[in-house]
Enzyme design. Structure first.
Site, short mmCIF file in Angstrom:
data_model
loop_
_atom_site.label_atom_id
_atom_site.label_comp_id
_atom_site.label_asym_id
_atom_site.label_seq_id
_atom_site.Cartn_x
_atom_site.Cartn_y
_atom_site.Cartn_z
N ARG A 19 0.84 -1.20 0.00
CA ARG A 19 0.00 0.00 0.00
C ARG A 19 0.87 1.25 0.00
NH1 ARG A 19 -4.70 1.14 4.52
NH2 ARG A 19 -5.42 3.16 3.70
N ALA A 20 0.57 2.17 -0.91
CA ALA A 20 1.46 3.32 -1.12
C ALA A 20 1.65 4.15 0.15
CB ALA A 20 0.92 4.19 -2.24
N SER A 21 0.56 4.46 0.84
CA SER A 21 0.70 5.33 2.01
C SER A 21 1.48 4.67 3.14
CB SER A 21 -0.68 5.76 2.52
OG SER A 21 -1.45 4.64 2.92
N HIS A 126 4.62 7.29 -7.52
CA HIS A 126 3.58 7.37 -6.50
C HIS A 126 4.19 7.78 -5.17
CE1 HIS A 126 -0.08 6.62 -4.34
NE2 HIS A 126 -0.65 5.95 -5.32
N TYR A 142 -1.10 13.08 -2.81
CA TYR A 142 -1.07 12.17 -3.96
C TYR A 142 -1.21 12.94 -5.27
CZ TYR A 142 -1.54 7.73 -1.34
OH TYR A 142 -1.34 6.64 -0.54
N HIS A 171 -3.72 8.08 -10.78
CA HIS A 171 -4.85 8.97 -10.50
C HIS A 171 -5.18 9.82 -11.72
CE1 HIS A 171 -2.34 8.47 -6.75
NE2 HIS A 171 -3.39 7.68 -6.54
N GLU A 232 -8.55 0.94 -7.64
CA GLU A 232 -7.95 0.79 -6.32
C GLU A 232 -8.85 -0.10 -5.46
OE1 GLU A 232 -7.50 4.75 -4.93
OE2 GLU A 232 -5.97 5.25 -6.39
N ARG A 238 -13.49 4.56 -0.08
CA ARG A 238 -14.09 3.23 -0.04
C ARG A 238 -15.61 3.27 0.02
NH1 ARG A 238 -9.94 -0.46 3.57
NH2 ARG A 238 -8.04 0.52 2.83
#
Length: 290
Positions: A19-21, A126, A142, A171, A232, A238
């Protein structure tokens, strides 16, 4: 359950990365990042082994503020050669929102680019978590990262030095498609080539845009050969859009609803472009169907 949602949304396969974050390159030092990247990449590899028809890996690099990018090469080599990963995430700002690293066009990054070309893997540009209170991680940092990277590509000669390098701006390219005229004009004022000539042999855009008008704009501005389907599961948003009754991040639904998009162009977005840009995956997929 990610597999359940993939089935419900008609998603065949996920290019699966940490996961990027949670890459969180701003925490600790290089030793901490190396340990964390190794753990996360191994978990992604294990998932790809458990469900080889549903997941293929992409690497997190052990980046750290001030660390030479060449320190990432052993982890990258392991992930591609030993784990069979087909791509990676490249963080242009390991400082977490303070932008202390040189621009992506600087020679500071060149050892990493040389390895990407050698291994024939693309990088998704990213950022990770923001530790700067001015920039919300997924709402500002982001999109800032996407747009900043795109502008850096305009100002440098990276793709003259690496004509086969492939980079994905996620994105939907940040602000770039919406302000394409601004960037085209800036390039012109700087005596740079037109954007199509300057960037579009090397730079690609995904479809992680959370409403149909945004996807329509992306398709109007960016050539279809430069658009890769992405969704995603699970990402920044979500929830369910009360106006549509469907999840914001169900991007396939938006593309399916676009009128006038030919079957050939849909095939490019959903399959062909992904196989071409993520060429190692393309070869794997071709081997399965041979």
């Amino acid at each position: 359950n990610q597999l359940k949602v993939m089935r419900e949304r008609g998603i065949d396969l996920t290019i699966f990365s940490p996961r990027a974050s949670f890459m969180a390159h701003h925490l600790g030092d290089f030793a901490v990042s190396a340990e964390w990247a190794g753990i996360c990449n191994e978990l992604c590899f294990r998932i790809s082994q458990l469900y080889p028809d549903r997941f293929v890996g992409a690497a997190m690099l052990p980046q750290s503020p001030g660390a030479d990018p060449k320190t990432c090469l052993p982890e990258l080599e392991k992930c591609v050669r030993d784990y069979g990963f087909v791509g990676l995430n490249l963080n242009p700002d390991p400082s977490g929102g303070h932008w202390t690293a040189p621009p992506l066009t600087d020679r500071y990054w060149y050892k990493l680019y040389e390895k990407l070309v050698e291994l024939d893997v693309p990088a998704m540009v990213h950022v990770s978590m923001s530790c700067n209170p001015n920039f919300h991680t997924t709402g500002a940092h982001y999109i800032n990262g996407d747009t900043t990277a795109f502008m850096q590509f305009i100002t440098g000669d990276l793709f003259k030095d690496f004509p086969t390098l492939r980079l994905i701006v996620p994105h939907g390219g940040g602000a770039a498609p919406y302000h394409w005229g601004r960037y085209q004009g800036l390039a012109q004022d700087m005596k740079r080539p037109p954007l199509k000539e300057l960037l579009l042999n090397n730079v690609y855009f995904d479809t992680c845009v959370y409403h149909k008008p945004g996807i329509e704009l992306l398709l109007k501005v960016i050539p279809v050969d430069n658009i890769l389907f992405a969704q995603e599961i699970f990402g920044a948003v979500r929830g369910v859009n009360p106006e549509t009754g469907f999840n914001y991040d169900d991007t396939k639904r938006y593309i399916d609803a676009i009128e006038g998009l030919s079957a050939g162009d849909r095939e490019k977005i959903f399959h062909t472009n992904v196989h071409r840009v993520y060429s190692r995956y393309g070869k794997q997929a071709a081997g399965r169907t041979a």
